[in-house]
Design a protein around this motif. Structure first.
Motif, PDB file in Angstrom:
ATOM      1  N   GLN A 207       0.833  -1.202   0.000  1.00  0.00           N
ATOM      2  CA  GLN A 207       0.000   0.000   0.000  1.00  0.00           C
ATOM      3  C   GLN A 207       0.867   1.252   0.000  1.00  0.00           C
ATOM      4  OE1 GLN A 207      -2.224  -0.815   3.552  1.00  0.00           O
ATOM      5  NE2 GLN A 207      -3.463  -2.414   2.603  1.00  0.00           N
ATOM      6  N   GLN A 208       1.965   1.221   0.755  1.00  0.00           N
ATOM      7  CA  GLN A 208       2.889   2.358   0.772  1.00  0.00           C
ATOM      8  C   GLN A 208       3.595   2.522  -0.566  1.00  0.00           C
ATOM      9  OE1 GLN A 208       5.183   1.062   4.302  1.00  0.00           O
ATOM     10  NE2 GLN A 208       4.600   3.013   5.238  1.00  0.00           N
ATOM     11  N   LEU A 209       4.046   1.422  -1.153  1.00  0.00           N
ATOM     12  CA  LEU A 209       4.745   1.470  -2.436  1.00  0.00           C
ATOM     13  C   LEU A 209       3.881   2.122  -3.510  1.00  0.00           C
ATOM     14  CD1 LEU A 209       7.055   0.668  -4.369  1.00  0.00           C
ATOM     15  CD2 LEU A 209       6.012  -1.607  -4.537  1.00  0.00           C
ATOM     16  N   LEU A 210       2.606   1.766  -3.517  1.00  0.00           N
ATOM     17  CA  LEU A 210       1.705   2.306  -4.537  1.00  0.00           C
ATOM     18  C   LEU A 210       1.517   3.820  -4.413  1.00  0.00           C
ATOM     19  CD1 LEU A 210      -1.004  -0.511  -4.647  1.00  0.00           C
ATOM     20  CD2 LEU A 210       0.620   0.076  -6.456  1.00  0.00           C
ATOM     21  N   GLU A 211       1.838   4.382  -3.238  1.00  0.00           N
ATOM     22  CA  GLU A 211       1.737   5.833  -3.067  1.00  0.00           C
ATOM     23  C   GLU A 211       2.742   6.579  -3.946  1.00  0.00           C
ATOM     24  OE1 GLU A 211       2.268   6.897   0.968  1.00  0.00           O
ATOM     25  OE2 GLU A 211       0.611   5.675   1.731  1.00  0.00           O
ATOM     26  N   TYR A 212       3.848   5.909  -4.288  1.00  0.00           N
ATOM     27  CA  TYR A 212       4.937   6.591  -4.988  1.00  0.00           C
ATOM     28  C   TYR A 212       4.941   6.369  -6.496  1.00  0.00           C
ATOM     29  CZ  TYR A 212       6.897   7.180  -0.301  1.00  0.00           C
ATOM     30  OH  TYR A 212       7.086   7.527   1.010  1.00  0.00           O
ATOM     31  N   ILE A 213       4.214   5.384  -6.987  1.00  0.00           N
ATOM     32  CA  ILE A 213       4.289   5.065  -8.417  1.00  0.00           C
ATOM     33  C   ILE A 213       2.953   5.352  -9.101  1.00  0.00           C
ATOM     34  CG2 ILE A 213       6.125   3.366  -8.110  1.00  0.00           C
ATOM     35  CD1 ILE A 213       4.104   1.161  -8.181  1.00  0.00           C
ATOM     36  N   PRO A 214       2.991   5.777 -10.360  1.00  0.00           N
ATOM     37  CA  PRO A 214       1.746   6.077 -11.070  1.00  0.00           C
ATOM     38  C   PRO A 214       1.030   4.819 -11.526  1.00  0.00           C
ATOM     39  CG  PRO A 214       3.608   6.402 -12.522  1.00  0.00           C
ATOM     40  CD  PRO A 214       4.182   6.044 -11.180  1.00  0.00           C
ATOM     41  N   GLN A 215      -0.168   4.991 -12.054  1.00  0.00           N
ATOM     42  CA  GLN A 215      -0.969   3.867 -12.520  1.00  0.00           C
ATOM     43  C   GLN A 215      -0.380   3.224 -13.769  1.00  0.00           C
ATOM     44  OE1 GLN A 215      -2.870   3.076  -9.873  1.00  0.00           O
ATOM     45  NE2 GLN A 215      -4.720   2.848 -11.089  1.00  0.00           N
ATOM     46  N   ASN A 216       0.236   4.039 -14.634  1.00  0.00           N
ATOM     47  CA  ASN A 216       0.768   3.523 -15.895  1.00  0.00           C
ATOM     48  C   ASN A 216       1.805   4.484 -16.450  1.00  0.00           C
ATOM     49  OD1 ASN A 216      -0.702   5.561 -17.620  1.00  0.00           O
ATOM     50  ND2 ASN A 216      -2.466   4.503 -16.734  1.00  0.00           N
ATOM     51  N   HIS A 217       2.356   4.146 -17.606  1.00  0.00           N
ATOM     52  CA  HIS A 217       3.471   4.919 -18.160  1.00  0.00           C
ATOM     53  C   HIS A 217       3.052   6.276 -18.712  1.00  0.00           C
ATOM     54  CE1 HIS A 217       1.662   3.332 -21.791  1.00  0.00           C
ATOM     55  NE2 HIS A 217       2.504   3.981 -22.552  1.00  0.00           N
ATOM     56  N   GLN A 218       1.745   6.510 -18.858  1.00  0.00           N
ATOM     57  CA  GLN A 218       1.283   7.794 -19.380  1.00  0.00           C
ATOM     58  C   GLN A 218       0.929   8.780 -18.274  1.00  0.00           C
ATOM     59  OE1 GLN A 218      -1.876   6.386 -22.008  1.00  0.00           O
ATOM     60  NE2 GLN A 218      -0.530   6.618 -23.783  1.00  0.00           N
ATOM     61  N   GLU A 219       0.978   8.317 -17.047  1.00  0.00           N
ATOM     62  CA  GLU A 219       0.678   9.179 -15.912  1.00  0.00           C
ATOM     63  C   GLU A 219       1.966   9.549 -15.168  1.00  0.00           C
ATOM     64  OE1 GLU A 219      -2.349   7.621 -13.388  1.00  0.00           O
ATOM     65  OE2 GLU A 219      -3.803   7.354 -15.009  1.00  0.00           O
ATOM     66  N   TYR A 220       1.816  10.442 -14.197  1.00  0.00           N
ATOM     67  CA  TYR A 220       2.952  10.891 -13.403  1.00  0.00           C
ATOM     68  C   TYR A 220       2.716  10.537 -11.936  1.00  0.00           C
ATOM     69  CZ  TYR A 220       4.530  13.409 -17.506  1.00  0.00           C
ATOM     70  OH  TYR A 220       4.971  13.703 -18.768  1.00  0.00           O
ATOM     71  N   PRO A 221       3.773  10.377 -11.165  1.00  0.00           N
ATOM     72  CA  PRO A 221       3.582  10.059  -9.747  1.00  0.00           C
ATOM     73  C   PRO A 221       2.834  11.179  -9.037  1.00  0.00           C
ATOM     74  CG  PRO A 221       5.870  10.635 -10.172  1.00  0.00           C
ATOM     75  CD  PRO A 221       5.206  10.506 -11.507  1.00  0.00           C
ATOM     76  N   ARG A 222       2.123  10.804  -8.002  1.00  0.00           N
ATOM     77  CA  ARG A 222       1.288  11.769  -7.286  1.00  0.00           C
ATOM     78  C   ARG A 222       2.146  12.631  -6.362  1.00  0.00           C
ATOM     79  NH1 ARG A 222      -2.000  11.510  -2.432  1.00  0.00           N
ATOM     80  NH2 ARG A 222      -1.041   9.492  -1.993  1.00  0.00           N
ATOM     81  N   ASN A 223       2.019  13.926  -6.512  1.00  0.00           N
ATOM     82  CA  ASN A 223       2.629  14.868  -5.575  1.00  0.00           C
ATOM     83  C   ASN A 223       1.576  15.281  -4.556  1.00  0.00           C
ATOM     84  OD1 ASN A 223       5.036  14.802  -7.040  1.00  0.00           O
ATOM     85  ND2 ASN A 223       4.396  16.479  -8.355  1.00  0.00           N
ATOM     86  N   ILE A 224       2.002  15.602  -3.359  1.00  0.00           N
ATOM     87  CA  ILE A 224       1.064  16.009  -2.322  1.00  0.00           C
ATOM     88  C   ILE A 224       1.452  17.377  -1.783  1.00  0.00           C
ATOM     89  CG2 ILE A 224       0.539  13.627  -1.675  1.00  0.00           C
ATOM     90  CD1 ILE A 224       2.364  13.961   0.736  1.00  0.00           C
ATOM     91  N   GLU A 225       0.499  18.061  -1.199  1.00  0.00           N
ATOM     92  CA  GLU A 225       0.774  19.380  -0.630  1.00  0.00           C
ATOM     93  C   GLU A 225       1.653  19.226   0.611  1.00  0.00           C
ATOM     94  OE1 GLU A 225      -1.588  23.359   0.997  1.00  0.00           O
ATOM     95  OE2 GLU A 225      -2.700  21.541   0.475  1.00  0.00           O
ATOM     96  N   TYR A 226       2.692  20.029   0.675  1.00  0.00           N
ATOM     97  CA  TYR A 226       3.588  19.987   1.822  1.00  0.00           C
ATOM     98  C   TYR A 226       3.773  21.407   2.348  1.00  0.00           C
ATOM     99  CZ  TYR A 226       7.680  19.123   4.741  1.00  0.00           C
ATOM    100  OH  TYR A 226       8.546  19.044   5.800  1.00  0.00           O
ATOM    101  N   ILE A 227       3.482  21.598   3.631  1.00  0.00           N
ATOM    102  CA  ILE A 227       3.569  22.945   4.208  1.00  0.00           C
ATOM    103  C   ILE A 227       4.627  23.017   5.308  1.00  0.00           C
ATOM    104  CG2 ILE A 227       1.185  23.583   3.653  1.00  0.00           C
ATOM    105  CD1 ILE A 227       0.394  22.799   6.499  1.00  0.00           C
TER     106      ILE A 227
END
Length: 463
Positions: A207-227
């Motif tokens: 579950q943690q690993l999936l947080e860092y990788i995109p769904q497929n090669h046409q998408e980009y990894p998810r960035n999150i808001e950091y304050i």
């Protein structure tokens, strides 16, 4: 089959798993196959993990030892086809003795279809294999073709041929764990990427690993808001004042990452180099870093293979790469030469030069010789290169220079200002400002294009 369904439910979001092809049976569903033959020993379906769609299959070892027959294999191949159409990762929960002997070439043919799908979708969708028990034959070759192989301590084993067959053929007696347990594949062979003590811990790590990788090669990894704070005064103390004193690169990596979170891959294999995922200022990033605690952070055969494959995965799925450098060079010696350090080291060069994702380098202490070039130098294709004032960049280390040059007073200067004056380093930065500089660089490189310079099928990486 109910136990495997329960494992799948634990891995996935609550009540999200939907099973498909549940009524498939083998055309040989007679005798031993007749009882509990519905599904032919494998559960397939789709679900969500952290609200992300994934396709999952789980092999039931209680039915014919989880062996793969014709219809069993077709169900898995069909699942891959659906995953490709939907652009979603595939996760396999694998516990299988290999091809089902009773079904002969039909079982082998089904394995061939799965292998082809593994290869066709490599670099298109992430593929994750979780080994939940003893696996042999084709049941280990399919995982070996996937992106991540995950094993549970004292439970998972992988081998081409099991202990019983080996004893019959060679007379050698060996237990399954010694032949293909986590100690072998996580520490020596490099087949395994993640090891955890229990299935529950493994499922949480996936579950943690999936947080860092995109769904497929046409998408980009998810960035999150950091304050949170980007300035970090702890970084300056991570490197000892004495130039030859060892230290733990993990401390630098943790201080650079948001919330000190670093998801390490292959932590116990080729420990002289570290790879994994983290975030800087909310931006997802992959890390490749020398580890001075082991072999002084030098690059050997295993480190080259480990880093090269990780770089290629990140390039497939648009994950920016940060390389943190403190390297004395490629590790010399007769053994390394005989085992092919030239060929293996070339894989690392190839992977960096081929990668088109944003590539940032940070030289924190030494960067000597060919290893300096190989680890994402400007000449290899780095987009931005930073150095701390403690950095030393030279054609070789002081000991090597003393052995070759009689007059060391006229030896090349390793001051990072020299490299910066030639444009090989973009900026010499205060360690405390590193997180801010990295976030700024990542924001700048977000719009980096992916140029297709050649109309060739592919290059010929020195495998």
């Amino acid at each position: 089959m109910d136990k495997m369904r329960e494992k799948i439910r634990i891995l996935c979001d609550q009540d999200s798993f939907e099973e498909i092809n549940a009524f498939v049976t083998s055309r040989m569903s007679q005798g031993v196959y007749k009882q509990n033959s519905m599904g032919d020993g494998v559960i397939t379906g789709y679900a969500t993990i952290a609200n992300r769609k994934v396709f999952i299959y789980g092999q039931d070892f209680t039915f014919c030892g989880g062996s793969l027959g014709e219809m069993h294999g077709k169900k898995i191949a069909h699942l891959y086809e659906l995953a490709e159409k939907c652009g979603s990762p595939v996760i396999g929960l694998i516990h299988s003795g290999g091809a089902r002997i009773n079904e002969g070439v039909l079982a082998l043919d089904s394995y061939g279809h799965i292998f082809r799908k593994n290869v066709e979708l490599s670099g298109k969708i992430p593929q994750i294999s979780i080994i939940l028990g003893p696996c042999a034959g084709g049941a280990v070759y399919s995982p070996a073709l996937t992106d991540f192989v995950c094993m549970v301590e004292n439970q998972s084993q992988m081998f081409i041929t099991g202990p019983k067959v080996i004893e019959v053929i060679s007379g050698e007696k060996i237990i399954a764990n010694d032949l293909g347990g986590t100690n072998i594949h996580a520490n020596s062979s490099g087949v395994c990427h993640l090891v955890r003590e229990s299935e529950e811990e493994m499922f949480h790590s996936i579950q943690q690993l999936l947080e860092y990788i995109p769904q497929n090669h046409q998408e980009y990894p998810r960035n999150i808001e950091y304050i949170g704070e980007l300035y970090n005064e702890m970084l300056e103390a991570c490197i000892p004042y004495e130039k030859n004193k060892t230290y733990d690169m993990r401390n630098i990596v943790l201080e650079l990452m948001d919330n000190h979170r670093f998801f390490e891959i292959q932590a116990t294999y080729a420990k002289n180099i570290m790879i994994g995922f983290g975030r800087v200022g909310g931006h997802t990033i992959a890390i490749v870093a020398n580890q001075p605690k082991y072999r002084a952070g030098g690059i050997d055969i295993d480190a080259s293979d480990k880093a090269a494959r990780f770089i290629r995965f990140c390039d497939c799925f648009n994950i920016p790469i940060l390389t943190i450098i403190d390297v004395p060079g490629f590790i010399p010696g007769q053994q390394q030469e005989a085992l092919g350090i030239i060929r293996h080291g070339a894989k690392l060069l190839y992977a960096y030069a081929e990668a088109t994702v944003p590539k940032i380098s940070l030289v924190v202490r030494k960067a000597y010789g060919g290893a300096y070039v190989a680890l994402n130098s400007k000449s290899i294709g780095a987009d931005m290169v930073f150095a701390w004032p403690t950095a030393e960049i030279s054609v070789m280390g002081p000991q090597g220079l003393q052995a070759i040059m009689k007059d060391t007073k006229n030896s090349p200067d390793s001051d990072p200002m020299i490299a910066a004056s030639y444009g090989l380093i973009d900026e010499i930065i205060n360690p405390n400002e590193t997180r801010r500089k990295l976030k700024s660089a990542l924001m700048c490189l977000q719009t980096k294009s992916n140029p297709q310079k050649h109309s060739k099928k592919h290059g010929n990486i020195p495998l």
